[in-house]
Design an enzyme around this catalytic site. Structure first.
Site, PDB file in Angstrom:
ATOM      1  N   THR A 193     -13.996  -4.430   3.992  1.00  0.00           N
ATOM      2  CA  THR A 193     -14.289  -3.899   5.330  1.00  0.00           C
ATOM      3  C   THR A 193     -14.783  -2.470   5.248  1.00  0.00           C
ATOM      4  O   THR A 193     -15.714  -2.076   5.973  1.00  0.00           O
ATOM      5  CB  THR A 193     -13.031  -3.980   6.215  1.00  0.00           C
ATOM      6  OG1 THR A 193     -12.565  -5.332   6.264  1.00  0.00           O
ATOM      7  CG2 THR A 193     -13.334  -3.497   7.624  1.00  0.00           C
ATOM      8  N   GLU A 410      17.884 -10.289 -16.861  1.00  0.00           N
ATOM      9  CA  GLU A 410      16.761  -9.375 -17.112  1.00  0.00           C
ATOM     10  C   GLU A 410      16.626  -9.055 -18.603  1.00  0.00           C
ATOM     11  O   GLU A 410      15.511  -8.883 -19.107  1.00  0.00           O
ATOM     12  CB  GLU A 410      16.934  -8.088 -16.301  1.00  0.00           C
ATOM     13  CG  GLU A 410      16.969  -8.284 -14.795  1.00  0.00           C
ATOM     14  CD  GLU A 410      15.734  -8.992 -14.272  1.00  0.00           C
ATOM     15  OE1 GLU A 410      14.634  -8.804 -14.843  1.00  0.00           O
ATOM     16  OE2 GLU A 410      15.861  -9.760 -13.290  1.00  0.00           O
TER      17      GLU A 410
END
Length: 595
Positions: A193, A410
């Site tokens: 845009t 993790e």
């Protein structure tokens, strides 16, 4: 469109008829709801003289009376009659009120309401077919190519469009015809845009902006009417730019077997758009720019020569583009001398222009929150972590058991990433809840990656499997924390089989994917093949999972050590991870590919 106008007229006429009937009914109820019988003055006087009237009410020239028998009468008093004295003499219970203007005011108010309603309805229907495009006059358009960074190739491709808008006749002298449609293709946030606005600003022409979804309404024919109105406005303002954002909302592939075929509102809108673009005169001075991040679902008629025959790719910026974008957004932000935008750009591979703008904005907010006069490097690091991983959930208090489980999860990601060739380096790991994740492992590529090998994708799958594998090895069970990992791994494996030809079972064959297919569309392959595809996807994912389980079993002591350190410190940087694993320290730049 004629049928649409007829429907509008019928609706207005029905509304008018219903209001008229309702008004008449209310008025009739007010005037006749008392069920009184209208009699002559002579008959009324006879009943009064006979003593059969119990009560009477005089309102101006109208009399309503109740007989002792229960009957009700209504009449009008002749001029000059001295009725009250007679009623009092006959011992009639008499009340008198001034003449009421109620019915007259009711009639006036009713017809005013009808007029207001019709005006509102007519305005609604007449404005429904008007374009909702927002026009920015060339005097108000301040965006230039200098405001667009990180898309140099796209700007170069659009330079001749700017020249065409400045002087359309220049290109017709040698018989040339400039493209009237340019399709900007790229992922969200890359500045499509902004580039369109910059083209209008550089050419100094009006700019009409509208989203594809604003054309389509529930009423058939409205979208086509809005398309006609938009291009009628554009022709009056030529030379100008018409920008249609998210054109895939109206330009999706047509299928006569789905959604009602040509009678569908979206199809009629698309047909009108095609007609309007075909109706352009040579070098008329109107350029249609459109943007989409899903070009594969656009109708082929939109992309043929004479319509959107020029496609400009607006991709994610490279390292030089990211630095340029950061400079643009940091232009009005006071930076500390230690801030090096190149370091930030190097640590943000894959970031779009919108992501980088968000990083600068978040860094400025964090610096202001700390009452700093200038934005420091630490602010950019924290801002980058927030954009990548989400805000820290400081209010979420986890039990030691949950923290330790997250630490093992993790640590499994980290250890697999460190021990598997072809993985991106680990930048940071944390068990502090951020966004929707209980913990995050952050990886960065050493360079911008535009093409992935099969080995890189398999390594990525193994890293995704590391968390669940660690949980199963330590706790002999699994948790819901690996749900996102499994979804991403399955999606990657499906693309390897169906799109990228990375399957041993099928070889270099692409089956496509169903994202661009309309509901009810055929898959393009048999049910037997679909079953084989599912089996191959399962084989790839489970194979990677088995390899990860074996890898972690061989390094259980390292997994334990890394998990305990992560549990204690909650966040480990790359250098700390290498120290725990006994690896040589490697210079690390911030970035992310969360697992």
């Amino acid at each position: 469109m004629g049928s649409t106008r007829n429907k509008k007229l019928i609706l207005v006429m029905l509304s008018l008829g219903l209001l008229t009937l309702a008004g008449y009914g209310i008025y009739a109820w007010q005037t006749h709801g008392d069920r009184s019988k209208q009699i002559s003055y002579t008959a009324f006087m006879q009943k009064v003289n006979a003593g059969s009237i119990a009560r009477a009410r005089i309102a101006g020239e109208e009399i309503t009376a109740d007989a002792k028998s229960g009957e009700k009468y209504r009449l009008f008093v002749p001029a000059g009659a001295n009725l009250p004295d007679l009623l009092i003499a006959k011992k009639v219970d008499l009340t008198s009120t001034p003449a009421s203007g109620g019915p007259k005011w009711f009639e006036i108010g009713f017809f005013v309401a009808i007029a207001v309603f019709l005006i509102v309805v007519l305005r609604r229907f007449t404005s429904m077919g008007r374009s909702r495009a927002r026009m920015i006059d060339h005097a108000e358009s301040a965006t230039r190519f200098s405001d667009v960074a990180g898309a140099e190739e796209a700007k170069v491709e659009l330079l001749d469009t700017v020249e065409f808008l400045k002087d359309p006749k220049k290109f017709s002298l040698l018989g040339g015809k400039m493209p009237t449609g340019v399709l900007l293709v790229g992922p969200p946030g890359t500045g499509k845009t902004l580039i369109a606005r910059a083209v209008a600003g550089e050419a100094d022409v009006p700019f009409f902006s509208i989203s594809g979804s604003e054309f389509v309404e529930m009423y058939v024919g409205v979208g086509a009417s809005r398309v006609r109105d938009l291009f009628a406005q554009a022709k009056k303002a030529a030379p100008c730019i018409v920008f249609i954002d998210e054109i895939d909302a109206v330009g999706r592939k047509r299928d006569a077997a789905v959604g009602g075929g040509a009678s569908d509102e979206r199809d009629q809108t698309l047909n009108q758009l095609l007609v309007e673009m075909d109706g352009f005169e040579v070098n008329s001075g109107i350029v249609v720019l459109a943007a989409t991040n899903r070009p594969e679902i656009l109708d082929a008629a939109l992309l043929r020569s004479g319509r959107f025959d020029r496609q400009v790719t607006v991709g994610s910026p490279d390292i030089r583009g990211r630095e340029a974008i950061l400079k643009v957004h940091a232009k009005n932000v006071p930076l500390h001398d230690e801030v090096d935008l190149m370091v930030i750009a190097r640590g943000t591979p894959g970031f779009s222009g919108a992501d980088l703008a968000n990083v600068v904005n978040e860094a400025a907010i964090m610096a202001a929150r700390s009452n700093k006069e200038r934005v420091e490097m630490i602010d950019f690091d924290l801002a980058k972590d927030k954009v990548l991983m989400g805000a820290e959930k400081k209010s979420m208090v986890l039990s030691d058991k949950s923290k330790l489980s997250t630490a093992y999860h993790e640590a499994g990601h980290v250890l697999v990433a460190k021990l598997t060739p072809g993985c991106d380096p680990v930048h940071k790991v944390t068990i502090i809840p951020r966004g929707r994740a209980m913990g995050v492992t952050v990886q960065i590529p050493e360079d911008d990656i535009y093409c992935y090998t099969k080995e890189m994708l398999v390594a990525h799958l193994k890293v995704l499997m590391g968390g669940r594998a660690a949980e199963e090895l330590i706790y002999r069970t699994t948790t819901t924390g690996a749900g996102n990992d499994l979804a991403r791994a399955t999606d990657t494996a499906r693309k390897m089989v169906c799109e990228w030809g990375m399957s041993r079972a099928f070889g270099p064959v692409a089956f496509g994917h169903n994202e661009s297919a309309e509901p009810g569309a055929k898959k393009g392959f048999s049910d037997v093949t679909a079953l084989e595809i599912d089996n191959e996807i399962r084989s790839i994912v489970t194979g990677c999972y088995s390899d990860v389980m074996a890898l972690l079993r061989e390094n259980m002591d390292v997994l334990e050590r890394l998990s305990r350190e992560l549990f204690a410190k909650e966040t480990l940087a790359s250098a700390e991870i290498d120290a725990i694993l006994g690896l040589p320290e490697v210079e690390d730049d911030a970035g992310m590919a969360a697992a």
